[in-house]
Design an enzyme around this catalytic site. Structure first.
Site: not given
Ligand code: 13P
Ligand code: ZN
Length: 269
Positions: A119, A142, A144, A214
């Site tokens: 990202e 970022h 989840h 996402h």
């Molecule tokens: P990376 O392992 O490349 O950081 O990706 C994780 C992710 O959440 C992609 O949206």
């Molecule tokens: Zn992600």
């Protein structure tokens, strides 16, 4: 093993904060496998010795040109690396990159040749935009968060500011500590430049953006503060779900209660 953190307590503190947050993300269940990523602009902690360090990697394209990042340095989670591993061994699961003078490419300089997160276009585009605006924000997260992502599976919560107003109304602290609310970004392919562009646009008005189906992308002065914003928002989502599970629609704070809070805490309208 030599580390650039040795004898650099201010830089070591920043990386320590990243590791601490990575541990929280795992404990919360928001960081399955390699899920999520963190970048921190560490340019202010970079001394002449670090600037002189040779590249460990070949020159890599960012995928976009970011004029305000010339000569900047970032600590980045590695792609495909686990948050739970970043928590324990940050310099084995993340790396420091230097943006080159073309503003379109970078090299890895320390401690190991760990490839930065997929990202990176979103993260670096956001940092570029923050610098352009003269923002004091240095950290991007970022992650989840389960309940916030679940909300993005319903069209109702993708309408402008519907999720913000619902989450703010669950508990006073949410508006107090996430005063700009959540922006909504319609689904885009992970790691794409389109996702990066949409994220920058949303972060002009919000500190946290929800990527449909996402995750979330949050910015703040440091990584702990960015985590706190997501944490209070997800707490509100959990309160909402708990009430629904008890069999009723929660009332939420009234308009008058929200108005009173906004005035008392000097929050934006
Ligand atoms: P990376 O392992 O490349 O950081 O990706 C994780 C992710 O959440 C992609 O949206
Ligand atoms: Zn992600």
């Amino acid at each position: 093993m030599n580390s650039i953190l040795t004898n650099r307590p201010a830089l070591a503190y920043q990386v320590g904060q990243v590791a601490e947050v990575a541990g929280y993300l795992w404990q919360k269940g928001w960081a399955e496998r390699n899920g999520g990523n963190i970048t921190v602009n560490i340019t202010e902690y970079v001394d002449d010795a670090l600037r002189a360090l040779p590249a460990l990697s070949e020159i890599k394209p960012i995928g976009t040109t970011l004029p305000h990042l010339k000569g900047c340095y970032f600590f980045c989670k590695g792609t495909n690396r686990r948050m739970r591993d970043l928590a324990r061994w940050p310099m084995d699961n993340g790396s420091v990159i230097r943006i080159l003078d073309d503003c379109a490419s970078y090299v890895i300089i320390a401690d190991k040749e760990v490839q930065p997160t997929s990202e990176l276009p979103s993260h670096l585009s956001v940092h570029n935009h923050l610098i352009a605006k003269g923002s004091p924000y240095k950290a991007s997260l970022h992650t989840h968060p389960i309940e916030l992502i679940a909300m993005t599976h319903s069209k109702k919560y993708l309408e402008k500011d519907v999720a913000t107003n619902l989450l703010w109304s669950m508990i006073p602290e949410t508006k107090a500590f996430c005063p700009r609310g959540v922006g909504i970004i319609p689904y885009e392919l992970p790691s794409s430049v389109k996702l990066a562009d949409a994220t920058i646009a949303a972060l002009d008005d919000y500190d946290v953006a929800m990527w449909e189906k996402h995750g979330v992308f949050a910015i703040d002065t440091d990584i702990m503060a960015a985590f706190d914003q997501v944490d209070v928002l997800n707490k509100s989502a959990l309160i909402y779900i708990a009430a629904k599970n008890m069999g009723f629609e929660p009332d939420g704070m009234t308009r008058e209660q929200m108005r009173e809070l906004t005035v008392a805490f000097h929050l934006p309208k």
